[in-house]
Design an enzyme around this catalytic site. Structure first.
Site, PDB file in Angstrom:
ATOM      1  N   GLN A 202       0.836  -1.200   0.000  1.00  0.00           N
ATOM      2  CA  GLN A 202       0.000   0.000   0.000  1.00  0.00           C
ATOM      3  C   GLN A 202       0.875   1.256   0.000  1.00  0.00           C
ATOM      4  OE1 GLN A 202      -2.619  -2.061   3.312  1.00  0.00           O
ATOM      5  NE2 GLN A 202      -3.345   0.017   3.006  1.00  0.00           N
ATOM      6  N   ARG A 315      -5.147   7.558  16.947  1.00  0.00           N
ATOM      7  CA  ARG A 315      -6.478   7.530  16.344  1.00  0.00           C
ATOM      8  C   ARG A 315      -7.507   6.932  17.324  1.00  0.00           C
ATOM      9  NH1 ARG A 315      -9.123   8.540  11.498  1.00  0.00           N
ATOM     10  NH2 ARG A 315      -7.339   9.046  10.219  1.00  0.00           N
ATOM     11  N   ARG A 347      -7.729  -1.355   8.739  1.00  0.00           N
ATOM     12  CA  ARG A 347      -8.965  -0.621   8.461  1.00  0.00           C
ATOM     13  C   ARG A 347      -9.633  -0.056   9.724  1.00  0.00           C
ATOM     14  NH1 ARG A 347     -13.172  -3.348   4.194  1.00  0.00           N
ATOM     15  NH2 ARG A 347     -14.040  -1.441   3.319  1.00  0.00           N
ATOM     16  N   PHE A 349      -7.808   1.686  11.971  1.00  0.00           N
ATOM     17  CA  PHE A 349      -6.555   2.221  12.511  1.00  0.00           C
ATOM     18  C   PHE A 349      -6.677   2.690  13.963  1.00  0.00           C
ATOM     19  CE2 PHE A 349      -2.791   5.147  12.102  1.00  0.00           C
ATOM     20  CZ  PHE A 349      -1.916   4.307  11.433  1.00  0.00           C
ATOM     21  N   THR A 445      -3.789  11.331  10.479  1.00  0.00           N
ATOM     22  CA  THR A 445      -3.677  12.162  11.676  1.00  0.00           C
ATOM     23  C   THR A 445      -2.335  12.891  11.703  1.00  0.00           C
ATOM     24  OG1 THR A 445      -2.861  10.287  12.950  1.00  0.00           O
ATOM     25  CG2 THR A 445      -5.229  10.697  13.000  1.00  0.00           C
ATOM     26  N   ALA A 514      -5.917   5.361   5.338  1.00  0.00           N
ATOM     27  CA  ALA A 514      -6.637   6.427   6.035  1.00  0.00           C
ATOM     28  C   ALA A 514      -7.892   6.888   5.294  1.00  0.00           C
ATOM     29  CB  ALA A 514      -5.707   7.614   6.314  1.00  0.00           C
ATOM     30  N   GLU A 715     -12.785   3.206   5.303  1.00  0.00           N
ATOM     31  CA  GLU A 715     -12.771   2.645   6.652  1.00  0.00           C
ATOM     32  C   GLU A 715     -14.071   2.800   7.445  1.00  0.00           C
ATOM     33  OE1 GLU A 715      -9.096   4.987   7.325  1.00  0.00           O
ATOM     34  OE2 GLU A 715      -8.439   3.195   8.369  1.00  0.00           O
TER      35      GLU A 715
END
Ligand code: LUZ
Ligand code: MOS
Length: 762
Positions: A202, A315, A347, A349, A445, A514, A715
């Site tokens: 990814q 998160r 997914r 996070f 974030t 994200a 997500e």
């Protein structure tokens, strides 16, 4: 010049769909390899913690077909792959810290020779104490990163004023990503003294950076290329780098091409998963069921190295209060170092873990007060103007709207009556309903990561090629990129081709993660296409002497009429006139910021909301369960690709339900993975999914920061799955009102059976 914004976005299916169903889509292991490509095999630690007392590779190295065996000593650069913190060696040195930790790499002419060599290696490890429990690690002071606290108001004083206070523990298990395609990489030396790597990642740039570090080379000597992934789910955000680095090291050392694709069981054993958490909560309400105060402490099971744990921890804090407006909040999170494989992105996070805890707290309060949880949930939903504990003031909230729509459109009152009637007439089957609202922040974030680039070429025959930093992993991002280019250039989608994701064409990419991939990369494509469009229209305006020219729906418009020009003709003329038909687009999300010293800021471009109603039925003799229906009102904005977005909502929901119900990552006390194959780790199959899934989109324009006002969708829907846990729980309490409730996910049938016949009355 006429604006094209009134033209609809061309609808377009997933361009990969035909390849997937005909078997023509290429994954890493399908790529044709060069002659004499070497086979790679990792020897990984058989125990979770210990001192390596003997490692003898002499006889293994002499086995015919074995080319070389690489250990920490053979790493020319740094023996280090840690992404956020430098705490994870590529190869273990002296000690091992988790079962599955790489110790060495066998490079051989054939897979058989590599296997034979693995058996011939002499490895002795003196075991050391193993810690698998995050609270135990915390008590010992074993932390991966500094603990953090988000605070709003004065919870201490507020609890004094609460009519009701409840506290307890909530725990969630891990989750295996179970991408259908395992990890892997294929690397070969390039003529110019570098390495080219095909990677199932990814994060192409993360792989590139890691390889450069391992080999001690500048990043420009490493090229990473990604065609597509057979799933990632976060498991290939950071942890693809290991395989890329190993393959690249082998290619570098031997001067030959080398491929590494682990066996499924090795992938399961060596890679980290979603973080298990054990958390304490305390919730305080007034007599009107307003939540006045909330306190939570999270013990995150980080595993043996930091990986992305610090960011995931953050998160969790961002999502500690889910979609509830709570005036006084204190949330503290500890990232605990244990002897499990480094847990990683998955997914959501860390968001799902935070949200499960507050849902447990609310459910606890509701049960103790003898009311359904939704009465508390409904009274506390966020509204515009509420300042989240991290300082972001919400606007354009859809929490109440999606909640109301779900109640009304799906006729919750009727559903509740049906359940009551069913439960009154059935002794050994009980139904339960739960409502799950979500509020998920969109943006990395880490503000710095919210940037993307795209490279667009219009070739002289009018065909278009688009390169971005986005990685296609089944989520349909390529479809969206093509839609953006088609709409912006005003041409048919068939003219546009998405290239592979390549660090040589698009540099410094953030991982596809994200939920922000389409937003970030799509806006970069938009930027590039606008530049090209402006140049083409200038040529057209000059040629026709008209100030009113545009390209729309694949026609060339002059003075609001379809002209006789075709796109091909126009591009040919532009090329003849030496117009620049290529552009690089760049996008960096505006407005976002976060100050970690104060734990306040505006970290998210926007939030995604939604409400799911889950109806479960439990077999009270067997402890098994089924889901009659899940009905969702989802805040998708102006969904730009309904089929792709529905797919994300359904897939996310099922993945979340799996995490909450049947998927159980079991490690034994010695830190060995027991759920080490698909026979011992079960994900939802066609029999486990709800009989019915209804997904309705709010279909109200999203904010400007969302691509074409179509909100991020990757997500957020996963967290609808949390409703499954509470729907089952409510069915259990319908059977046994005095059951001893513990909030320990996953809710496997074994746990259901125990709960059905347990008692909270001593
Ligand atoms: N990855 C990351 C993520 O590095 N930062 C994030 O905020 C994030 N959020 C969700 C999924 N992956
Ligand atoms: Mo992800 S958890 O967005 O890689």
């Amino acid at each position: 010049m006429k604006q094209t914004s009134s033209v609809p976005i061309p609808s377009f299916g997933n361009p990969d769909a035909i390849g997937h169903v005909t078997g023509r889509s290429l994954y890493l292991d399908d790529l044709p390899v060069m002659q004499e490509t070497l086979s790679l095999l990792v020897l990984d630690a058989p125990v979770a913690h210990g001192k390596i007392t003997r490692l003898d590779i002499q006889s293994a190295a002499t086995i015919p077909g074995v080319v070389t065996i690489l250990t920490a000593q053979d790493v020319p650069g740094e023996n280090q792959i840690g992404g956020i913190l430098p705490d994870e060696p590529l190869f273990a040195e002296g000690e091992v810290h988790f079962q599955g930790q790489p110790i060495l790499l066998i490079v051989a002419e054939t897979a058989e020779a590599a296997e034979a060599a693995k058996k011939a290696i002499v490895l002795e490890i003196d075991p050391l104490p193993v810690v698998t429990d995050p609270r135990e690690a915390y008590a010992k002071g074993h932390l991966l990163s500094p603990s953090r606290t988000f605070k709003r108001g004065d919870p201490h004083a507020a609890f004094e004023k609460c009519a009701y206070i409840f506290s307890g523990i909530a725990e969630n298990g891990g989750q295996e990503h179970l991408y259908l395609e395992t990890q892997g990489a294929y690397a070969y030396p390039t003529e110019s003294g570098g390495i080219k790597v095909h990677s199932s990642t990814q994060g192409p740039t993360a792989v590139q950076r890691t390889i450069a570090r391992i080999l001690g080379l500048p990043m420009n000597r490493i090229e990473v290329d990604v065609t597509r992934l057979g799933g990632g789910f976060g498991g290939k955000e950071d942890q693809a780098s290991l395989w890329g680095a190993l393959a690249a090291l082998a290619a570098w050392k031997t001067g030959k091409s080398a491929k590494l694709v682990p066996h499924r069981m090795q992938d399961l054993r060596m890679t980290g998963k979603r973080h298990p958490y054990s958390s304490d909560y305390k919730i305080g309400l007034d007599t009107n069921l307003r939540i006045l105060a909330y306190e939570a402490t999270y013990y995150q099971n980080g595993g043996a190295a930091a990986d992305l744990s610090p960011a995931i921890l953050e998160r969790t804090l961002f999502h500690a209060t889910n979609s509830y407006a709570i005036p006084n909040v204190s949330a503290t999170a500890h990232s605990c170092k244990t002897h499990l494989p480094p847990n990683t992105a998955f997914r959501g996070f860390g968001g799902p873990q935070g949200m499960f805890v507050i849902e447990a707290a609310i459910h606890h309060a509701a049960t103790a007060l003898g009311i359904p949880a939704f009465e508390i949930q409904e009274k506390n939903l966020v509204q515009d103007g509420y300042e989240m504990p991290y300082g972001q003031v919400l606007s354009d909230t859809k929490a109440i709207e999606t909640w109301r729509n779900a109640r009304e459109e799906f006729d919750l009152d009727h559903m509740l009556k049906d359940v009551e009637a069913f439960n009154n007439t059935h002794h050994y089957r009980k139904k339960g309903i739960a409502i799950m609202p979500i509020c998920f922040g969109i943006s990395f974030t880490n503000t710095m990561m919210n940037q993307a680039r795209a490279l667009v070429h219009v070739y002289s025959d009018g065909s278009v090629s688009v390169s971005t930093g986005a990685v296609e992993m089944g989520q349909g991002v390529n479809a969206k990129m093509i839609q953006v280019a088609a709409k912006t250039l005003g041409i048919h989608t068939k003219r546009i081709r998405l290239e592979t994701t390549n660090t040589g064409r698009v540099a410094n990419t953030s991982p596809s993660a994200a939920s922000a991939t389409a937003d970030l990369n799509g806006k970069a494509v938009l930027d590039a296409c606008k530049q090209i469009r402006t140049r083409i229209l200038a040529v057209l305006a000059e040629m026709t002497g008209s100030g009113e020219v545009s390209i729309e729906n694949d026609y060339i418009w002059v003075n609001q009429n379809v002209s006789g020009w075709s796109w091909e003709q126009l591009i040919k003329i532009c090329h003849t006139k030496r117009t620049n038909l290529s552009a690089k687009g760049h996008y960096a999300t505006p407005e976002i910021h976060f100050d970690k010293t104060r734990e306040k800021g505006h970290p998210f471009a926007y939030h995604v909301y939604g409400t799911a109603i889950t109806l479960a039925e439990v077999d009270c003799i067997r402890g098994t369960y089924e889901f009659d229906t899940v009905k969702i009102i989802h805040d998708g904005g102006n969904s730009m690709n309904h089929m792709v977005d529905i797919g994300q909502v359904e897939g996310g929901l099922i993945q979340g339900m799996g995490w909450m119900t049947m998927e159980e990552v079991v490690y034994d006390q010695q830190g060995k993975l027991r759920a080490n194959a698909l026979s011992t780790y079960k994900i939802p199959d066609i029999y486990a999914v709800p009989r019915e899934i209804v997904v309705r989109f709010l279909d109200e324009a999203g904010p400007e920061l969302a691509l074409f006002k179509s909100k991020a969708v990757g997500e957020p829907p996963l967290m609808y799955g949390i409703g499954a846990y509470f729907a089952i729980t409510n069915a259990i309490t319908a059977f046994n009102p005095t059951t001893h409730l513990t909030y320990t996910a996953p809710m496997t049938p074994e746990k259901v059976l125990l709960a059905l016949y347990s008692s909270s009355i001593p």
